[in-house]
Design a protein around this motif. Structure first.
Motif: not given
Length: 658
Positions: A385-395, A397-406
């Motif tokens: 079943k589908k689950q509630e969206a999650i938040e996490y950080r993606v790197k 290419k310049n090394g910074n971390w970007r927050w994303h919801t999936s």
């Protein structure tokens, strides 16, 4: 239907093998009661059987709790380990020469007994043939010749041929009558088994699928590669191994689940999976069917072409949607490999699509967030079943971390088995950073308000300083926090320690000698100029006097914030850390600055209050003095009036007398 036919053939072969095994059991029982040491070998020249008399004579005990392959290897090595080393090569040469021509043979050698002593043995062997005339190995029997007075220490076949021939004739008469019936029966069953096996081998030759026969533990009993070339399993090098040893962990676990399901339900189980290969990812379908004796058939077919055809059919429509989307769309295999990412990945994260597809998602995710993503996909796989969206950080290419919801969903086949995951993710970095900033700001405001209220609730200067020192010490968990007043009116200006809060393991500094301005010139100069001092590591301090002063305090990291009041007072908060390197964060410094501002205001208010009280007291004292003077004046006036009255009365009396 084709897999059912394969299953039927394998079942028939297994049943006939069971019949052979039963016949072998009967044969072995009869061979064990024969008054001879009997052995057998197969068409591969390896020994495959020794009766109980042979094992008893040599004192050999076979291991019981081993696999079939291990037991075959153990039996195959028994003869070699029991024959005298000096006789071993000669006897092996006799055996192999006879084996090449399928002739009977005799040989004499020393065999180690159960007592460890070697005894001379006469070994007579005859070839075994199946019903169709094919050679299947040898059967032999041994007789102890040690007590026979031959007269030489190592008899040869030539010298004892007459004795051997007569003796072997008597022995052959005993054994052949007892064993021939069982051998004939066994040969008939073996012939039927070879027929079935030949038919099954012909089927496997034209079968495009890879074929496995497994036991209940998932160990490979039999394997044919089929037309599939890349299954992680090298041909001829897999028997006895577990599928889990040969496949990636996630795929191996999926096979293990299917094996348990087949054993439990005794029904066919099918599922699809993907194998990451050097050139590309291949898709496969596995079908598992039950067999007798807790065995399982596995047929594996490469479905990459079928899946590719289906994908091509909808590829144009799919790409027209995802390539123009603002969000990233991705396809993830059950093993966590990106099989597709939309082109805007490059715009958002900087990587080229080719740098992402075919790679695991893990290197792109913040280490602290990997378990969040793994647990998320596991829940989807488990529940379907589908689950509630999650938040996490993606790197990036310049090394910074970007927050994303999936958000992701599982794509299933007709049997309800999960094939892969499809997901969409969107950048939430700005919102997340705003939330974090607001939260940190609210925390700082709450701390500052609480500290300010405590400081400004009192007009007692000593209480204000004590409260500030205690709160800073507790808030930032430093080892020592001290407040200094700069006594600038003294002949030699110095820094006076007013109040301190410290960890219990540190000595108190309150009663130590004050530090002069010259002793801490660098620190003093910056404090007097209103500059903040931030030292993450005192070893890096260039001024040796200041460094020595800090080390005398036991500080390994140090921060000082000046306090300048409107009334001209100068003080400083000293925050010391005594357990190694400590980076002072910007938000910590900002909060301390706000505290020092509030403290300066509170000190000024306390000073004003103190001055107003002094002024009021002075005014009150002067009022009291004026009141006393007025009372004294009134008393003097009364006395003068009384004196004038008495004088007037005296004059009046004197006039009357006259």
């Amino acid at each position: 239907m084709f897999s059912k036919k394969v299953q039927s053939y394998v079942k028939e072969i297994i049943v006939e093998k069971e019949e052979i095994q039963q016949d072998e059991k009967v044969f072995c029982q009869q061979a064990d009661i024969a008054p001879l040491m009997i052995w057998m070998s197969g068409c591969n020249a390896l020994y495959c059987y020794f009766n109980s008399n042979w094992l008893k004579f040599t004192g050999t005990h076979l291991t019981t709790a081993v696999s079939a392959s291990a037991r075959e290897e153990e039996i195959g090595n028994i003869w070699t380990g029991s024959v005298h080393p000096e006789d071993r090569q000669r006897c092996e040469d006799i055996y192999l020469r006879a084996f090449a021509t399928h002739n009977s043979f005799q040989r004499q050698y020393r065999l180690r007994g159960s007592d460890g002593e070697y005894r001379w043995i006469l070994d007579t062997a005859a070839p075994r043939f199946a019903a169709d005339g094919s050679f299947v190995g040898y059967i032999g029997y041994c007789v102890d010749l040690t007590e026979v007075p031959i007269g030489i220490s190592q008899p040869s076949i030539t010298e004892s041929s007459s004795l051997s021939t007569n003796f072997s004739r008597r022995i052959r008469k005993i054994t052949e009558d007892q064993l021939q019936a069982e051998i004939t029966k066994r040969q008939a069953v073996e012939s039927q088994l070879r027929q079935k096996t030949s038919e099954f081998a012909a089927i496997l030759q034209v079968l495009p699928d890879s074929y496995f026969r497994l036991d209940a533990d998932g160990s490979i009993l039999d394997y044919k590669q089929g037309l599939i070339e890349s299954l992680y399993i090298p041909p001829g090098d897999c028997q006895g191994k577990s599928l889990r040893e040969c496949l990636p962990t996630a795929v191996g676990d999926r096979f293990h689940q299917a094996i348990n399901q087949v054993l439990e339900t005794q029904h066919e189980v099918s599922f699809a999976y993907t194998l990451p290969l050097p050139a590309e990812n291949n898709n496969f379908e596995a079908r598992l069917l039950p067999l007798p004796d807790q065995q399982i058939i596995v047929l594996v077919r490469d479905t990459s072409d079928n899946i590719q055809a289906a994908l091509i059919e909808s590829d144009a429509k799919f790409r027209s949607i995802v390539e123009n989307a603002n969000n990233i769309i991705f396809v993830l295999t059950l093993e966590g490999i990106f099989s597709y990412v939309s082109p805007n990945w490059t715009e958002i994260f900087g990587h080229e699509v080719a740098e992402v597809e075919g790679k695991s998602f893990i290197p792109f995710i913040h280490p602290d967030d990997v378990h969040i993503c793994a647990d998320y996909f596991q829940r989807i796989l488990t529940t379907g079943k589908k689950q509630e969206a999650i938040e996490y950080r993606v790197k990036h290419k310049n090394g910074n971390w970007r927050w994303h919801t999936s958000n992701s969903s599982a794509i299933k086949d007709a049997n309800g088995n999960v094939l892969y995951f499809v997901g969409i993710c969107y950048d939430t970095t700005n919102r997340k950073e705003t939330e974090i900033a607001l939260r940190e700001s609210a925390q700082r405001e709450a701390l500052l308000n609480r500290l300010s209220n405590q400081i400004r609730a009192s007009l007692d200067l000593n209480h204000i300083v004590e409260t500030a020192v205690q709160e800073i010490h507790n808030l930032f968990q430093v080892d020592r926090c001290v407040f200094f007043w700069y006594q600038q009116d003294a002949d030699v200006p110095y820094w006076e320690k007013v109040y301190e809060a410290k960890s219990s393991f540190l000595p108190c500094l309150q009663n130590q000698q004050e530090a002069t301005h010259a002793e801490i010139k660098l620190i003093a100069a910056k404090t007097l100029n209103g500059e903040i001092i931030r030292i993450d590591d005192t070893e890096t301090v260039g001024d040796s006097i200041a460094q020595q002063f800090l080390q005398d305090f036991g500080f390994t990291a140090f921060m000082a914030l000046p306090v300048h009041t409107q009334s001209g007072e100068i003080g400083a908060f000293s925050c010391g850390y005594c357990s190694g390197f400590r980076p002072w964060l910007n938000n910590e410094v900002e909060l301390l600055q706000a505290v020092t501002v509030q403290l300066a205001i509170a000190i000024d208010q306390a000073k004003l209050y103190s001055q107003s009280r002094i002024t009021a007291q002075t005014a009150q004292d002067k009022a009291q003095q004026l009141e006393a003077a007025l009372l004294e004046l009134q008393q003097t006036q009364m006395q003068l009036i009384q004196t004038e009255k008495m004088s007037s009365l005296g004059q009046l009396v004197a006039g009357q007398k006259c």
